[in-house]
Design an enzyme around this catalytic site. Structure first.
Site, PDB file in Angstrom:
ATOM      1  N   LYS A 121      -9.470   6.269  29.539  1.00  0.00           N
ATOM      2  CA  LYS A 121     -10.825   6.140  30.094  1.00  0.00           C
ATOM      3  C   LYS A 121     -11.838   6.906  29.273  1.00  0.00           C
ATOM      4  O   LYS A 121     -12.992   6.498  29.168  1.00  0.00           O
ATOM      5  CB  LYS A 121     -10.855   6.591  31.560  1.00  0.00           C
ATOM      6  CG  LYS A 121     -10.203   5.576  32.487  1.00  0.00           C
ATOM      7  CD  LYS A 121     -10.663   5.742  33.913  1.00  0.00           C
ATOM      8  CE  LYS A 121     -10.115   4.643  34.793  1.00  0.00           C
ATOM      9  NZ  LYS A 121     -10.301   4.905  36.222  1.00  0.00           N
ATOM     10  N   LYS A 203      -2.521  -4.254  30.522  1.00  0.00           N
ATOM     11  CA  LYS A 203      -2.416  -4.510  31.963  1.00  0.00           C
ATOM     12  C   LYS A 203      -3.634  -5.300  32.461  1.00  0.00           C
ATOM     13  O   LYS A 203      -4.728  -5.170  31.899  1.00  0.00           O
ATOM     14  CB  LYS A 203      -2.211  -3.205  32.749  1.00  0.00           C
ATOM     15  CG  LYS A 203      -3.448  -2.452  33.071  1.00  0.00           C
ATOM     16  CD  LYS A 203      -3.220  -1.349  34.110  1.00  0.00           C
ATOM     17  CE  LYS A 203      -4.575  -0.703  34.369  1.00  0.00           C
ATOM     18  NZ  LYS A 203      -4.610   0.368  35.300  1.00  0.00           N
ATOM     19  N   LYS A 206      -9.587  -5.222  36.471  1.00  0.00           N
ATOM     20  CA  LYS A 206     -10.838  -5.860  36.914  1.00  0.00           C
ATOM     21  C   LYS A 206     -12.003  -5.484  36.019  1.00  0.00           C
ATOM     22  O   LYS A 206     -13.064  -6.097  36.085  1.00  0.00           O
ATOM     23  CB  LYS A 206     -11.123  -5.555  38.387  1.00  0.00           C
ATOM     24  CG  LYS A 206     -11.150  -4.097  38.749  1.00  0.00           C
ATOM     25  CD  LYS A 206     -11.077  -3.901  40.266  1.00  0.00           C
ATOM     26  CE  LYS A 206     -10.663  -2.488  40.601  1.00  0.00           C
ATOM     27  NZ  LYS A 206      -9.847  -2.319  41.751  1.00  0.00           N
TER      28      LYS A 206
END
Ligand code: TYM
Length: 341
Positions: A121, A203, A206
């Protein structure tokens, strides 16, 4: 949870949560939420919409507020019954932030620095590497430990956060005496890591810039079919579960969970058939599986008063349970209590 209850008298406790950062994907559903529903009859289940976690990445306040109620309704539409499970919004229970502070002070910089999610992130949101993003696992540990959870149903991407939760809890217990139960992850054999339909080595997420990469639980059936038909596979034209066939393995995993068929049965079903036929079958099976969820979601969103009453009741019950662990923790670390008058 209750100091006077002998451990063998209590039903095992489940805790898990999902962030309200957009409409849930098929990955969230097959990796975690489907199990949340399946576990409700056997365990004492506690589930939460983790909106405190969501602001570790910059959010539009109006969208976050809307998404919180939407995901609350969508989780209920997936089968979470507030009569069976305790289901609440994280920010309604201040004990989460309070315990997270105490745990922050018992977690080492080096431990947090090893978290792969933090590394991913902070690379993706390089202009906002905030302290909350770094200490995210301490808040997640607080969520779980407040309810003395035995099991935490999650996808494989959360395994490292479960390990650090156990380390923090073990350290705290070692310093101050038994306070927290050490939780175990509950990761499904199939569905633990649903991959992107466009790059099956990544993976399904969204936040993917390409909407063809993920299935949203609220996608209409035609969109679901289209996305599966354009899923990236390989050039072998053989439906078989094997190393190196990431795209096909992913589709077989999805098809297996939604139909209950084994990999062998799927290989047999599609022997001699092309990928086109297989992809269409997967798309149709998923669209059909999600149909009742979409319908129930639409009904729930039409009854905001009911949703709000569920949030309110969940918050009250969760605050009561969380408060018990928090006051024990405060005593253990030596915070001056206000004597009862
Ligand atoms: P979140 O909101 O990213 O995802 C919710 C759940 O979905 C699972 N998941 C997947 N499973 C399989 N394949 C995928 N592609 C996939 N993508 C997501 C996640 O593993 C998760 O179980 N930090 C958590 C939320 C959280 C939490 C907690 C979870 C906050 N506090 C305490 C457990 C216990 C998160 O961001 O999940």
């Amino acid at each position: 949870m209750n100091e006077t209850t002998a451990p063998q008298e209590r039903k095992p406790i489940i805790f898990s949560a999902i962030q309200p950062t957009g409409i849930m994907t098929l990955g969230n559903y097959l990796g975690a939420i489907k199990n949340w529903a399946d576990l409700q009859d056997q365990y004492d289940c506690i589930y939460s919409v983790a909106n405190l976690h969501a602001i570790t990445v910059r959010q539009d306040p109006a969208k976050l507020k809307k998404a919180t109620l939407e995901i609350y309704a969508l989780v209920m539409a997936c089968g979470i019954d507030p009569q069976k499970s305790l289901f609440f919004v994280q920010s309604h229970v201040p004990a989460h932030a309070e315990l997270a502070w105490v745990l922050n002070c018992h977690t080492q910089f080096g431990e947090l620095n090893r978290m792969t999610q933090f590394k991913d992130k902070s690379a993706r949101y390089a202009d906002n590497i905030n302290a909350g993003l770094f200490t995210y696992p301490c808040l997640m540990a607080a969520d779980i430990l407040l309810y003395q959870a035995d099991l935490v149903p999650v996808g494989a991407d959360q395994k490292q956060h479960l390990e650090i939760t156990r380390d923090i809890a073990g350290r705290f217990n070692g310093l101050y005496g038994e306070t927290f139960r050490l939780p175990e992850p509950y990761i499904p054999k199939t569905g633990a890591r649903i991959m992107s339909l466009q790059d099956p080595t990544k993976k399904m997420s969204k936040s993917d810039a390409n909407p063809k990469a993920f299935i949203s639980l609220l996608d209409p059936p035609e969109t679901i079919l289209k996305k599966f038909r354009s899923a990236v596979t390989d050039s072998e034209a053989q439906v078989a579960y094997r190393e190196g066939k990431d795209g096909i393995n992913n589709l077989m995993g999805i098809y297996s969970v939604v139909t209950g068929k084994s990999y062998e049965a799927i290989e047999e079903e599609f022997q001699g058939k092309g990928y086109g036929e297989f992809k269409t079958a997967v798309g149709e099976a998923v669209a059909e599986h999600l149909r009742p969820i979409r319908e129930r979601y639409a009904q729930l969103m039409n009854d905001k008063a009911y949703l709000e009453s569920c949030c309110r009741e969940g918050a009250q019950r969760a605050s009561y349970l969380a408060g018990k662990t928090l006051s024990k923790v405060y005593k253990r670390v030596g915070f001056l209590p206000l004597e009862k008058r």
